[in-house]
Design an enzyme around this catalytic site. Sequence first.
Site, PDB file in Angstrom:
ATOM      1  N   HIS A  53     -21.530  22.792   1.118  1.00 54.84           N
ATOM      2  CA  HIS A  53     -22.657  23.657   0.748  1.00 54.84           C
ATOM      3  C   HIS A  53     -23.964  23.157   1.331  1.00 54.84           C
ATOM      4  CE1 HIS A  53     -22.778  20.767  -2.739  1.00 54.84           C
ATOM      5  NE2 HIS A  53     -24.082  20.900  -2.597  1.00 54.84           N
ATOM      6  N   GLU A  95     -26.617  26.197  -2.741  1.00 52.47           N
ATOM      7  CA  GLU A  95     -27.119  25.607  -3.982  1.00 52.47           C
ATOM      8  C   GLU A  95     -28.646  25.741  -3.977  1.00 52.47           C
ATOM      9  OE1 GLU A  95     -26.405  21.350  -4.248  1.00 52.47           O
ATOM     10  OE2 GLU A  95     -26.887  21.303  -6.386  1.00 52.47           O
ATOM     11  N   HIS A 134     -30.503  19.122   0.732  1.00 47.44           N
ATOM     12  CA  HIS A 134     -29.375  18.361   1.295  1.00 47.44           C
ATOM     13  C   HIS A 134     -28.303  19.285   1.844  1.00 47.44           C
ATOM     14  CE1 HIS A 134     -28.188  18.841  -3.020  1.00 47.44           C
ATOM     15  NE2 HIS A 134     -26.985  19.037  -2.536  1.00 47.44           N
TER      16      HIS A 134
HETATM   17 CO    CO Z   1     -25.401  19.641  -3.692  1.00 48.71          CO
END
Ligand code: CO
Length: 134
Positions: free
Chosen positions: A79, A130, A7
């Site tokens: 992020h 991430e 994502h």
């Molecule tokens: Co995230």
Amino acid sequence: MIGRLNHLAIAVPDLEAAADQYRNALGAKVGEPQDEPDHGVTVVFIELSNTKIELLYPLGENSPINSFLEKNPAGGMHHICYEVDDIIQARDHLVATGARVLGNGEPKNGAHGKPVLFLHPKDFNGCLVELEQV
Ligand code: CO
């Protein structure tokens, strides 16, 4: 080592307005808000055919999103999340290459109930990364 883009996360100043915009203006499949107290965020996931968008809104006074929104009052890209098969192996490899892991270096449970880690943005061209074990 990294796999799919899991994502992209966008910090937003108004979660309901942002969710409505993705639902109505962009015609996306938008989930319900979820509180993630361990991460100090409320998230809404938007499902696209090839990835997800994570809308982030601060939860609590110590939320890391508060300072981000102070610097970026209109919101912004927060992020990018890549999938990995083995988060411990990925972490150890990255640390050996000089990358810094945020926090205590141990994975936490992320928004999908799977282990996640964050890598220092200064080590990745200004982009907070991430990693999520899938
Ligand atoms: Co995230």
